[in-house]
Write a protein that holds these residues in place. Structure first.
Motif, PDB file in Angstrom:
ATOM      1  N   LEU A  57      59.476   9.861  64.008  1.00 25.90           N
ATOM      2  CA  LEU A  57      59.662   9.088  65.037  1.00 25.90           C
ATOM      3  C   LEU A  57      61.274   8.143  65.005  1.00 25.90           C
ATOM      4  CD1 LEU A  57      55.964   8.157  66.723  1.00 25.90           C
ATOM      5  CD2 LEU A  57      58.149  10.419  67.681  1.00 25.90           C
ATOM      6  N   GLU A  98      61.607   8.986  71.318  1.00 26.92           N
ATOM      7  CA  GLU A  98      61.071  10.412  71.009  1.00 26.92           C
ATOM      8  C   GLU A  98      59.936   9.398  70.609  1.00 26.92           C
ATOM      9  OE1 GLU A  98      63.975  12.168  67.631  1.00 26.92           O
ATOM     10  OE2 GLU A  98      62.496  11.170  66.944  1.00 26.92           O
ATOM     11  N   ALA A  99      59.720   8.012  70.713  1.00 25.60           N
ATOM     12  CA  ALA A  99      58.502   7.742  71.031  1.00 25.60           C
ATOM     13  C   ALA A  99      57.788   7.691  71.927  1.00 25.60           C
ATOM     14  CB  ALA A  99      58.099   6.152  70.086  1.00 25.60           C
ATOM     15  N   ALA A 103      56.282  10.878  72.236  1.00 29.22           N
ATOM     16  CA  ALA A 103      54.845  11.570  72.045  1.00 29.22           C
ATOM     17  C   ALA A 103      53.635  11.252  72.785  1.00 29.22           C
ATOM     18  CB  ALA A 103      54.998  10.762  70.541  1.00 29.22           C
ATOM     19  N   SER A 135      53.299   7.985  61.173  1.00 26.23           N
ATOM     20  CA  SER A 135      54.069   8.306  60.742  1.00 26.23           C
ATOM     21  C   SER A 135      54.378   8.707  59.452  1.00 26.23           C
ATOM     22  CB  SER A 135      55.758   7.115  60.897  1.00 26.23           C
ATOM     23  OG  SER A 135      56.912   7.753  59.493  1.00 26.23           O
ATOM     24  N   ASP A 192      60.956   4.002  61.946  1.00 19.80           N
ATOM     25  CA  ASP A 192      59.082   3.908  61.769  1.00 19.80           C
ATOM     26  C   ASP A 192      58.545   2.728  62.611  1.00 19.80           C
ATOM     27  OD1 ASP A 192      59.836   4.033  59.331  1.00 19.80           O
ATOM     28  OD2 ASP A 192      58.079   5.787  58.713  1.00 19.80           O
ATOM     29  N   ALA A 216      55.390   3.833  72.981  1.00 19.43           N
ATOM     30  CA  ALA A 216      55.079   3.835  71.204  1.00 19.43           C
ATOM     31  C   ALA A 216      53.984   3.798  71.507  1.00 19.43           C
ATOM     32  CB  ALA A 216      55.882   3.477  70.958  1.00 19.43           C
ATOM     33  N   VAL A 225      59.224  16.889  70.387  1.00 19.88           N
ATOM     34  CA  VAL A 225      57.934  15.818  70.041  1.00 19.88           C
ATOM     35  C   VAL A 225      57.145  17.245  70.846  1.00 19.88           C
ATOM     36  CG1 VAL A 225      56.558  14.291  70.761  1.00 19.88           C
ATOM     37  CG2 VAL A 225      58.631  13.480  70.159  1.00 19.88           C
TER      38      VAL A 225
END
Length: 431
Positions: free
Chosen positions: A121, A126-127, A130, A140, A148, A162, A352
């Protein structure tokens, strides 16, 4: 796949500025500056203090407990301050607190949020992606510039943005590349002609990671499968070098996850004392038995290997087609021998993958549906040290919930298409 390059931070990076620089790279500056949603703000969260979880009642669906396999009809899950206060049938839970938001799940299934034990990530987007795809906890697989570590803090301050994260910091690898710029204390390594190979250099990278707040250490024993010019069966560190990395990590109270492919590489890594074997396509029975004896976890990242088979690059496509059936056989052998398995997608490069897809592939490898689900719940949670926090919906566990449109025991595909995701008591809105 383990790890895509990301541009380095601009400006001079000092020790005190590592977290701030990583936050900027991860796109979290706005969040850390106080743009958390009203639900967090109204709870009295302050900048730098952990964000209070939400209050929520999830009711009406079928609740699956991965630990026992028990299915509860007409279930109710009561979450207060981001923590499960009660979970069970409506009769067992009794009176539901008034004035609390309610998420109705009639006709649906309720599960704990899933755990992705190997993901890269690099950004706040992206977090969040996810989480939306079902991974409410994760480990990670390393980043290039400590992004991360910042994502972990983002999860602590604004949990709905996140997954709860174990950060790995930077990769302990012979060629650091631009990652040499991740921290001033790494600069002396730039003049090493053979890269990060000596005991002193290996310890230096581990120690810098620990100083910057890494929760675990990531290294490799083989070259990468995702680069056509590399041969993933070529070994880059020997048993002695791996033992040096493990010893340095243990001095800091941390474990090691190891990128691996060849049987000899896998065996060297496991006997050196790693905590988990990543990828491991050609791991053999000898090594699997050693893993069972030691309690070493296997994170096969089937999703990543399956992705290679779909590559437009002919070398990678052939590699994926060759490796995937071999890896599936290794996964089934590990399961039958009692080696603990953890699900991980190895997502990287801005994409992701849903952790539910990894669960499907575990099932395709031969695991029963419930055991496949456990690799992304109770099993992965134990590997990450979250076994009293994640992987179940029971009193005292985190209020991380997956609501799906169908029976996951009959169709694991529903896990890749969550109807709703709840993170720490917050119903996460779709993008």
């Amino acid at each position: 796949m383990c790890v895509e390059n990301t541009p380095p931070p601009s400006g001079r990076l000092t020790r005190r500025g590592v977290l701030a620089g990583a936050a900027a790279l991860a796109g979290t500056s706005a969040v850390l500056a106080g743009t958390a949603p009203a639900a967090s703000a109204s709870s009295g969260a302050r900048l730098g203090s952990p964000g209070r979880g939400g209050d929520l009642v999830v009711e009406g669906g079928r609740l699956l407990d991965p630990a026992t396999g028990e299915v509860t009809e007409d279930a109710v899950v009561v979450i207060a301050g981001g923590v499960v206060r009660a979970a069970g049938s409506r009769g067992q839970v009794g009176r539901v607190p008034g004035g609390v938001p309610v998420l109705r799940a009639h006709g649906q299934w309720i599960l704990p949020g899933l755990v992705d034990a190997h993901i890269h990530l690099n950004t706040a987007a992206e977090a969040r992606d996810a989480v939306l795809k079902g991974a409410t906890s994760a480990r990670s697989g390393s980043t290039n510039f400590y992004q991360d570590v910042a994502v972990r803090e983002l999860a602590r301050l604004a949990p709905e943005r996140a997954p709860r994260l174990r950060a790995a910091g930077i990769f302990v690898t012979p060629d650091l590349g631009d990652t040499i710029l991740a921290d001033p204390d790494l600069a002396p390594l730039a003049r090493l002609r053979e890269g990060v190979r000596s005991a002193e250099a290996l310890r230096r990278v581990v120690e810098v990671n620990l100083a910057r707040g890494a929760d675990t250490i990531k290294t490799r024993v083989n070259e990468r499968a995702g680069l056509p010019e590399q041969d993933p069966l070529v070994q880059v560190y020997d048993h002695e070098q791996l033992s040096t990395i493990v010893a340095a990590a243990r001095r800091g109270g941390k474990g090691v996850l190891c990128h691996s492919y060849s049987e000899k590489g896998c065996h060297d890594a496991v006997t050196a004392g790693i905590r988990s074997l990543e990828h491991g396509a050609f791991v053999g029975e000898r090594t699997l038995r050693e893993m069972r004896r030691r309690g070493t976890y296997f994170t096969p990242t089937l999703t990543a290997i399956a992705g290679l088979a779909e590559s437009s690059d002919p070398v990678l496509a052939e590699r994926g087609r060759t490796y995937l059936p071999v890896l599936k056989r290794a996964v089934l052998a590990a399961h039958e021998l009692g080696v603990p398995l953890a699900a991980g997608t190895d997502s990287s490069g801005g994409t992701v993958d849903p952790i539910g897809r990894e669960v499907e592939l575990m099932h395709a490898a031969g695991l029963p549906a419930l055991d496949a689900i456990r690799t992304a719940t109770t099993g992965a949670a134990k590997l990450l040290g979250f076994d009293s926090t994640a992987g179940r919906l029971a009193r005292g566990f985190a209020g991380d919930v997956l609501v799906v449109d169908g029976d996951p025991l009959a169709d694991l595909g529903v896990l890749s298409r969550p109807a709703r995701v709840v993170r720490a008591g917050f119903a996460v809105p779709a993008a």
